[in-house]
Design a protein around this motif. Structure first.
Motif, PDB file in Angstrom:
ATOM      1  N   GLY A   1       0.810  -1.210   0.000  1.00  0.00           N
ATOM      2  CA  GLY A   1       0.000   0.000   0.000  1.00  0.00           C
ATOM      3  C   GLY A   1       0.844   1.261   0.000  1.00  0.00           C
ATOM      4  N   GLU A   2       0.171   2.393  -0.061  1.00  0.00           N
ATOM      5  CA  GLU A   2       0.872   3.676  -0.100  1.00  0.00           C
ATOM      6  C   GLU A   2       0.367   4.624   0.981  1.00  0.00           C
ATOM      7  N   GLN A   3      -0.276   4.069   2.015  1.00  0.00           N
ATOM      8  CA  GLN A   3      -0.817   4.933   3.077  1.00  0.00           C
ATOM      9  C   GLN A   3       0.291   5.534   3.935  1.00  0.00           C
ATOM     10  N   ASN A   4       1.401   4.817   4.081  1.00  0.00           N
ATOM     11  CA  ASN A   4       2.522   5.312   4.874  1.00  0.00           C
ATOM     12  C   ASN A   4       3.480   6.058   3.949  1.00  0.00           C
ATOM     13  N   THR A   5       3.467   7.384   4.035  1.00  0.00           N
ATOM     14  CA  THR A   5       4.264   8.192   3.102  1.00  0.00           C
ATOM     15  C   THR A   5       5.767   7.993   3.293  1.00  0.00           C
ATOM     16  N   PHE A   6       6.176   7.720   4.536  1.00  0.00           N
ATOM     17  CA  PHE A   6       7.606   7.500   4.772  1.00  0.00           C
ATOM     18  C   PHE A   6       8.054   6.200   4.098  1.00  0.00           C
ATOM     19  N   PHE A   7       7.225   5.158   4.195  1.00  0.00           N
ATOM     20  CA  PHE A   7       7.564   3.901   3.523  1.00  0.00           C
ATOM     21  C   PHE A   7       7.617   4.101   2.010  1.00  0.00           C
ATOM     22  N   THR A   8       6.685   4.869   1.466  1.00  0.00           N
ATOM     23  CA  THR A   8       6.696   5.145   0.027  1.00  0.00           C
ATOM     24  C   THR A   8       8.004   5.817  -0.382  1.00  0.00           C
ATOM     25  N   ALA A   9       8.504   6.706   0.467  1.00  0.00           N
ATOM     26  CA  ALA A   9       9.731   7.430   0.150  1.00  0.00           C
ATOM     27  C   ALA A   9      10.954   6.511   0.149  1.00  0.00           C
ATOM     28  N   ILE A  10      10.991   5.549   1.075  1.00  0.00           N
ATOM     29  CA  ILE A  10      12.174   4.680   1.170  1.00  0.00           C
ATOM     30  C   ILE A  10      12.017   3.386   0.378  1.00  0.00           C
ATOM     31  N   ARG A  11      10.859   3.187  -0.239  1.00  0.00           N
ATOM     32  CA  ARG A  11      10.544   1.899  -0.868  1.00  0.00           C
ATOM     33  C   ARG A  11      11.563   1.453  -1.920  1.00  0.00           C
ATOM     34  N   PRO A  12      12.047   2.313  -2.833  1.00  0.00           N
ATOM     35  CA  PRO A  12      13.000   1.815  -3.834  1.00  0.00           C
ATOM     36  C   PRO A  12      14.234   1.159  -3.232  1.00  0.00           C
ATOM     37  N   GLU A  13      14.848   1.823  -2.244  1.00  0.00           N
ATOM     38  CA  GLU A  13      16.033   1.249  -1.603  1.00  0.00           C
ATOM     39  C   GLU A  13      15.674   0.024  -0.771  1.00  0.00           C
ATOM     40  N   PHE A  14      14.501   0.069  -0.143  1.00  0.00           N
ATOM     41  CA  PHE A  14      14.027  -1.051   0.664  1.00  0.00           C
ATOM     42  C   PHE A  14      13.856  -2.297  -0.206  1.00  0.00           C
ATOM     43  N   GLU A  15      13.272  -2.128  -1.387  1.00  0.00           N
ATOM     44  CA  GLU A  15      13.066  -3.271  -2.276  1.00  0.00           C
ATOM     45  C   GLU A  15      14.388  -3.879  -2.713  1.00  0.00           C
ATOM     46  N   ARG A  16      15.379  -3.033  -2.975  1.00  0.00           N
ATOM     47  CA  ARG A  16      16.699  -3.566  -3.350  1.00  0.00           C
ATOM     48  C   ARG A  16      17.298  -4.384  -2.211  1.00  0.00           C
ATOM     49  N   ALA A  17      17.100  -3.918  -0.976  1.00  0.00           N
ATOM     50  CA  ALA A  17      17.645  -4.637   0.173  1.00  0.00           C
ATOM     51  C   ALA A  17      16.947  -5.985   0.379  1.00  0.00           C
ATOM     52  N   LEU A  18      15.668  -6.052   0.068  1.00  0.00           N
ATOM     53  CA  LEU A  18      14.915  -7.290   0.249  1.00  0.00           C
ATOM     54  C   LEU A  18      15.442  -8.424  -0.626  1.00  0.00           C
ATOM     55  N   GLU A  19      16.079  -8.081  -1.727  1.00  0.00           N
ATOM     56  CA  GLU A  19      16.625  -9.113  -2.608  1.00  0.00           C
ATOM     57  C   GLU A  19      17.716  -9.935  -1.910  1.00  0.00           C
ATOM     58  N   GLN A  20      18.244  -9.426  -0.794  1.00  0.00           N
ATOM     59  CA  GLN A  20      19.307 -10.125  -0.073  1.00  0.00           C
ATOM     60  C   GLN A  20      18.771 -11.105   0.973  1.00  0.00           C
ATOM     61  N   LEU A  21      17.456 -11.154   1.155  1.00  0.00           N
ATOM     62  CA  LEU A  21      16.896 -12.092   2.137  1.00  0.00           C
ATOM     63  C   LEU A  21      17.287 -13.524   1.770  1.00  0.00           C
ATOM     64  N   PRO A  22      17.701 -14.345   2.738  1.00  0.00           N
ATOM     65  CA  PRO A  22      18.143 -15.705   2.423  1.00  0.00           C
ATOM     66  C   PRO A  22      17.051 -16.571   1.807  1.00  0.00           C
ATOM     67  N   GLU A  23      15.769 -16.277   2.134  1.00  0.00           N
ATOM     68  CA  GLU A  23      14.666 -17.089   1.606  1.00  0.00           C
ATOM     69  C   GLU A  23      14.123 -16.551   0.287  1.00  0.00           C
ATOM     70  N   ARG A  24      14.731 -15.478  -0.242  1.00  0.00           N
ATOM     71  CA  ARG A  24      14.141 -14.750  -1.366  1.00  0.00           C
ATOM     72  C   ARG A  24      13.883 -15.629  -2.578  1.00  0.00           C
ATOM     73  N   ARG A  25      14.870 -16.415  -2.978  1.00  0.00           N
ATOM     74  CA  ARG A  25      14.708 -17.225  -4.184  1.00  0.00           C
ATOM     75  C   ARG A  25      13.576 -18.236  -4.020  1.00  0.00           C
ATOM     76  N   ASN A  26      13.520 -18.904  -2.878  1.00  0.00           N
ATOM     77  CA  ASN A  26      12.462 -19.885  -2.653  1.00  0.00           C
ATOM     78  C   ASN A  26      11.091 -19.226  -2.584  1.00  0.00           C
ATOM     79  N   ASP A  27      11.015 -18.043  -1.968  1.00  0.00           N
ATOM     80  CA  ASP A  27       9.729 -17.344  -1.868  1.00  0.00           C
ATOM     81  C   ASP A  27       9.217 -16.935  -3.250  1.00  0.00           C
ATOM     82  N   LEU A  28      10.101 -16.441  -4.094  1.00  0.00           N
ATOM     83  CA  LEU A  28       9.685 -16.042  -5.439  1.00  0.00           C
ATOM     84  C   LEU A  28       9.231 -17.254  -6.249  1.00  0.00           C
ATOM     85  N   ALA A  29       9.899 -18.374  -6.062  1.00  0.00           N
ATOM     86  CA  ALA A  29       9.487 -19.598  -6.748  1.00  0.00           C
ATOM     87  C   ALA A  29       8.106 -20.034  -6.275  1.00  0.00           C
TER      88      ALA A  29
END
Length: 305
Positions: free
Chosen positions: A68-96
Motif C-alpha cells: 500500500g501507499e498509506q505510509n508516506t515514509f515507507f513510500t519514500a524509502i521503498r525503492p532502496e528497501f526493495e533492493r535490500a529485500l533481494e538479499q533475504l536468504p529465503e528470497r529465491r524460494n519465496d519467489l518460486a
C-alpha cells in the motif's frame, strides 16, 4: 516512522512484504508460500496493514493483500528497501513459491475453459448476464494495420474486428477455445485473421507489434491483472490503443467456481491506477449500467504513452 520500524522489525514480516511487493495474494496463498499457519500469517498481515504498508481488497469471502501507499515514509524509502529485500536468504524460494501460486491460478482457468469451450457462449450469458455493449465497444476500436484480441474465446468478435484492421490476431490460452474460434472463422468467412495459442502475460507477438489491443471480458480471469496490462503495453506500438471491456465490481461469489472468475469485477479507480501505472494515458472509462439481475460493464479506452 516508529510504527513503520516496529512493523518491519520481524523476519517473517519482511518476507511477507517482499512477496506482496511483487504480487497481490490471498491469505490462503500466503500460507502456502510462507509455509506457516493461517493465524500467524493473519497476525503479521494485520500489523503491516495497520502501519500503512499493506492494503487489503475484499472480494466476496476472499481478501487480497498488496503493498500500500498509506505510509508516506515507507513510500519514500521503498525503492532502496526493495533492493535490500533481494538479499533475504529465503528470497529465491519465496519467489518460486509465488510463481507456483500464480501458475495454479492460471492452470485452474485453462482447465475450466478447455472443459466448457463448446458451451461457453450460452453458459456465460445465462449465469452472469450483462447489458448489450458490443456496439459501444466496437465504436472505441480505431482502424489499424494490426489488431490483437487477447482471450479471444470462441471468436465471437473476430468478424467485426476484422473490419477494423488489415490483420487480426486472436490469442487464447485454451486449445479447446481456439478450436471453437477456428470453426467460427470458417463459418463467418473472416479473411486476414490468425489464431495463436498463448498466455495473457506472454503474448506471442513482438514488441510494438499491434496498433490496437482488445481485451473483452478477460481481465477478471487473469491471475495477475497488472501483469497483463504491462504485457499489453509491451506489444502496443507508440500511441497504440487499448480497448477493454470488463465487469464492474460485484458480489457474486459463486462466479469463482461456476465461471472460473479470478476477480469479482473491478472498481473504476482501481483500473485507472493500474492502467496509468502500466504506461497508458488518456484513460476514459464508461460505465454501462444494467437493470436488476444484470451486472454493469466498464468500457475502457487508453493510449500507450
Amino acid at each position: 516512522m516508529l510504527e513503520l520500524f516496529k512493523a518491519l522489525a520481524d523476519p517473517c514480516r519482511l518476507r511477507l512484504l517482499a512477496v506482496l511487493l511483487k504480487s497481490e495474494l490471498t491469505v490462503q496463498e500466503l500460507t502456502q508460500i510462507m509455509g506457516m499457519g493461517q493465524s500467524r500469517i493473519s497476525r503479521h498481515l494485520k500489523i503491516l496493514a495497520e502501519a500503512g504498508v499493506l492494503s487489503v481488497k475484499r472480494q466476496g469471502t476472499w481478501s487480497y493483500y498488496r503493498a500500500g501507499e498509506q505510509n508516506t515514509f515507507f513510500t519514500a524509502i521503498r525503492p532502496e528497501f526493495e533492493r535490500a529485500l533481494e538479499q533475504l536468504p529465503e528470497r529465491r524460494n519465496d519467489l518460486a513459491a509465488v510463481a507456483q501460486a500464480l501458475e495454479a491460478r492460471r492452470k485452474r482457468s485453462q482447465e475450466f475453459f478447455d472443459q466448457h469451450a463448446a458451451q461457453w457462449d450460452d453458459l456465460s450469458r445465462t449465469l452472469l448476464p450483462v447489458p448489450e455493449y458490443q456496439d459501444a465497444l466496437l465504436a472505441l476500436v480505431p482502424e489499424v494495420a494490426v489488431l490483437l484480441e487477447i482471450g479471444v474465446g470462441t471468436g465471437i468478435l473476430l468478424a467485426e474486428l476484422a473490419r477494423k484492421a488489415k490483420q487480426v490476431i486472436g490469442v487464447d490460452h485454451s486449445p479447446a477455445m481456439l478450436v471453437e474460434a477456428r470453426r467460427r472463422l470458417v463459418q463467418d468467412d473472416v479473411p486476414g485473421a490468425e489464431l495463436r495459442l498463448g498466455e495473457m502475460t506472454h503474448l506471442p507477438i513482438a514488441n510494438g507489434g499491434a496498433g490496437c489491443v482488445v481485451a473483452n471480458m478477460v481481465l477478471h480471469h487473469a491471475p495477475d491483472p497488472q501483469a497483463v496490462l504491462t504485457e499489453i503495453v509491451r506489444v502496443l506500438q507508440l500511441q497504440g490503443t487499448l480497448v477493454l471491456a470488463d465487469l464492474a465490481r460485484h458480489e457474486r461469489e459463486w462466479a469463482r467456481e461456476q465461471l472460473a472468475d479470478q476477480w469479482l469485477g473491478f472498481e473504476e479507480d482501481e483500473l485507472k491506477v493500474w492502467l496509468e501505472g502500466a504506461g497508458l494515458s488518456e484513460v476514459t472509462i464508461e460505465r454501462v449500467t444494467a437493470p436488476n439481475g444484470v451486472e454493469d460493464v466498464l468500457l475502457v479506452k487508453a493510449v500507450k504513452r
